[in-house]
Design an enzyme around this catalytic site. Structure first.
Site, mmCIF file in Angstrom:
data_model
loop_
_atom_site.group_PDB
_atom_site.id
_atom_site.type_symbol
_atom_site.label_atom_id
_atom_site.label_comp_id
_atom_site.label_asym_id
_atom_site.label_seq_id
_atom_site.Cartn_x
_atom_site.Cartn_y
_atom_site.Cartn_z
ATOM 1 N N GLU A 38 50.039 77.239 69.074
ATOM 2 C CA GLU A 38 51.147 76.856 68.203
ATOM 3 C C GLU A 38 50.668 76.392 66.831
ATOM 4 O O GLU A 38 49.769 75.548 66.737
ATOM 5 C CB GLU A 38 51.977 75.752 68.895
ATOM 6 C CG GLU A 38 53.151 75.248 68.079
ATOM 7 C CD GLU A 38 54.128 76.360 67.678
ATOM 8 O OE1 GLU A 38 54.453 77.211 68.518
ATOM 9 O OE2 GLU A 38 54.558 76.364 66.499
ATOM 10 N N THR A 82 58.077 81.015 65.889
ATOM 11 C CA THR A 82 57.438 81.353 67.172
ATOM 12 C C THR A 82 58.036 82.620 67.780
ATOM 13 O O THR A 82 57.310 83.501 68.246
ATOM 14 C CB THR A 82 57.599 80.206 68.192
ATOM 15 O OG1 THR A 82 56.800 79.108 67.782
ATOM 16 C CG2 THR A 82 57.160 80.630 69.585
ATOM 17 N N HIS A 198 52.615 71.070 66.976
ATOM 18 C CA HIS A 198 53.822 71.476 66.248
ATOM 19 C C HIS A 198 54.236 70.336 65.336
ATOM 20 O O HIS A 198 54.132 69.175 65.720
ATOM 21 C CB HIS A 198 54.936 71.801 67.255
ATOM 22 C CG HIS A 198 56.141 72.472 66.652
ATOM 23 N ND1 HIS A 198 56.966 71.840 65.749
ATOM 24 C CD2 HIS A 198 56.634 73.728 66.822
ATOM 25 C CE1 HIS A 198 57.925 72.682 65.390
ATOM 26 N NE2 HIS A 198 57.747 73.835 66.024
ATOM 27 N N ASP A 260 50.368 81.482 65.915
ATOM 28 C CA ASP A 260 51.648 82.175 65.680
ATOM 29 C C ASP A 260 52.077 82.183 64.216
ATOM 30 O O ASP A 260 52.672 83.153 63.748
ATOM 31 C CB ASP A 260 52.771 81.637 66.582
ATOM 32 C CG ASP A 260 53.120 80.174 66.352
ATOM 33 O OD1 ASP A 260 52.297 79.426 65.786
ATOM 34 O OD2 ASP A 260 54.237 79.773 66.761
ATOM 35 N N HIS A 261 51.772 81.103 63.481
ATOM 36 C CA HIS A 261 52.180 81.009 62.065
ATOM 37 C C HIS A 261 51.548 79.757 61.483
ATOM 38 O O HIS A 261 50.886 78.997 62.192
ATOM 39 C CB HIS A 261 53.711 80.976 61.932
ATOM 40 C CG HIS A 261 54.375 79.958 62.814
ATOM 41 N ND1 HIS A 261 54.263 78.603 62.607
ATOM 42 C CD2 HIS A 261 55.117 80.095 63.949
ATOM 43 C CE1 HIS A 261 54.932 77.959 63.550
ATOM 44 N NE2 HIS A 261 55.448 78.832 64.395
#
Ligand code: GP9
Ligand code: MN
Length: 433
Positions: A38, A82, A198, A260-261
């Site tokens: 994440e 996500t 996160h 993911d980013h």
């Protein structure tokens, strides 16, 4: 309408990159374990803060000759974050220009993606995730993707301090899911979606006790804490690998790890910059684009010549790459990405807003940069033609993907031998039936 599907297929057929013979089928029959890191950005890899590695375990994987790691790999998500990353990895089609494809189309669309493809190769398929099953409409989307099992929050004890903002803490996710994983028939295709790293990067004191990291002290708390939760995520992966080793699973599995980013946004990047040894006073769009790199690593004991590969690519490219490693042809499917190991791999990486990066040129907000130096380029007529053609290709690719998904065109497309998914076959509830 129906005829549009041929336009799309024509484009992806021409864009198709043939597998690299040295790699094709090299992981045939192995279990596949996808680990979704994440908000994890590439700059964390091999990074030291106050003299200490932030992610020592992931670094050891990154630097291992059992791993092909890509250091010019970019996330390509839009507002679906996500879920956009998941969609690209599972289907090799793009997320939508606005909103989340999972949320908007996941309940009804036809997919021809990884879970169904692996299922039809005799694999069991499952997702492990510590948040509620309805987040990003996963409970519905996964059925249309053809996932057999979805072990979401209700399968774990998430009470008290076992969870943080987005669900069960990562160490507990890996630990408490083994009782389900061990019952999966092999070979399996299993995905773990972590959550602890996160925003806003909260971590209880007791979760920082294990091999503590002293955070940086920039003026931005999110930046400082990001390193702490990444450190925790690293430890959770290390513990999971211990389990894989102990059970012998590491011998017959491939582990695919990806970020993911971004975790830190463009507005936070100037605070981050000094930690990366970059000046923050003339920070610009090119610098922001550089930070959209995320890790992509393919780790298996059957690899002995793994190394860090500098090929440019992104999330859209994962599915054809993985299928070819597993010895599954991607040719009959509609996929917008291309195999990272192929000589014909397309190294132009499209962002969802039509900006793009490539080994030589980068185009952000209409400005063209030299990808190596970051210097702005004022192209002559010949170069302008070339850049325009690259832009045209990016626009076409994104718009055909949008046509395909927004009109649900795959319902009209029947790859030979592929059995359409029936979402009614799946039930993810853990209540006694
Ligand atoms: C929640 C998680 C977070 O289940 O996957 O999604 P994000 O906010 O990163 O899109
Ligand atoms: Mn995310």
């Amino acid at each position: 309408n129906k005829s549009e599907i041929y336009k799309v297929k024509d484009f992806t057929d021409k864009h198709y990159a043939a597998p690299n013979k040295d790699m094709y089928g090299s992981l045939k029959g192995k279990n596949v374990i996808i680990i979704h890191l994440e908000s994890f950005q590439q700059f964390l890899i091999n990074k030291k803060i106050n003299g200490k590695e932030v992610t020592p375990f992931l670094n050891s994987i990154y630097n291992s000759n059992h791993t092909y790691a890509f250091d010019n790999f970019f996330h390509q998500v839009g507002q679906g974050k996500t879920s956009d990353a998941e969609n690209m990895l599972e289907t090799s089609t793009y997320g939508l220009p606005q909103g989340s494809l999972f949320a908007q189309l996941g309940s009804d669309n036809t997919f021809q993606g990884a879970p169904a493809i692996f299922d039809q190769q005799g694999y069991a398929t499952a997702v492990f995730h510590g948040n509620v099953d309805s987040f990003w409409n996963r409970n519905n989307t996964y059925k249309n993707l053809g996932y057999q099992y979805f072990f979401a929050a209700s399968y774990y004890d998430t009470s008290g301090d076992k969870a943080s903002g987005y669900g069960l803490k990562d160490k507990l996710l890996f630990k408490d899911s083994t009782k389900y994983l061990q019952h999966l028939q092999q070979p399996f295709y299993a995905k773990y979606i972590t959550v602890t790293n996160h925003f806003p990067y909260d971590l209880d004191d007791k979760d920082q006790k294990d091999d503590p990291l002293t955070p940086p002290d920039t003026d931005d708390d999110a930046v400082n804490n990001y390193f702490l939760t990444a450190h925790y995520l690293d430890q959770s992966i290390k513990e999971f690998y211990k389990y894989l080793d102990k059970t012998g699973l590491s011998k017959n599995s491939v582990v695919v790890l990806y970020g993911d980013h971004y975790g830190l946004s463009n507005s936070e990047n100037p605070s981050l910059a000094p930690l990366l040894g970059v000046k923050s006073n003339d920070w610009n769009n090119f610098d922001n684009a550089q930070l959209q790199r995320v890790p992509f690593m393919i780790n298996s004991q059957s690899f002995t010549h793994g190394h860090v590969d500098h090929t440019y690519g992104g999330e859209i490219d994962v599915l054809p790459t993985l299928m070819h490693l597993m010895g599954i042809s991607s040719k009959k499917y509609i996929q917008f990405g291309t195999d990272l190991f192929s000589k014909q791999h397309d190294q132009v990486v499209a962002f969802r807003n039509k900006d793009w990066v490539s080994p030589k040129y980068t185009r952000i907000g209409g400005t063209i940069y030299d990808s190596k130096t970051g210097k702005v380029i004022k192209p002559n007529a010949k170069l302008k033609k070339k850049i325009d053609a690259m832009q045209q290709q990016v626009n076409t690719e994104l718009s055909l993907s949008d046509t395909l998904n927004s009109q649900n065109l795959l319902r009209f497309y029947h790859p030979k031998g592929f059995k359409a998914v029936n979402p009614a076959d799946y039930n993810y509830s853990n209540e006694l039936k």
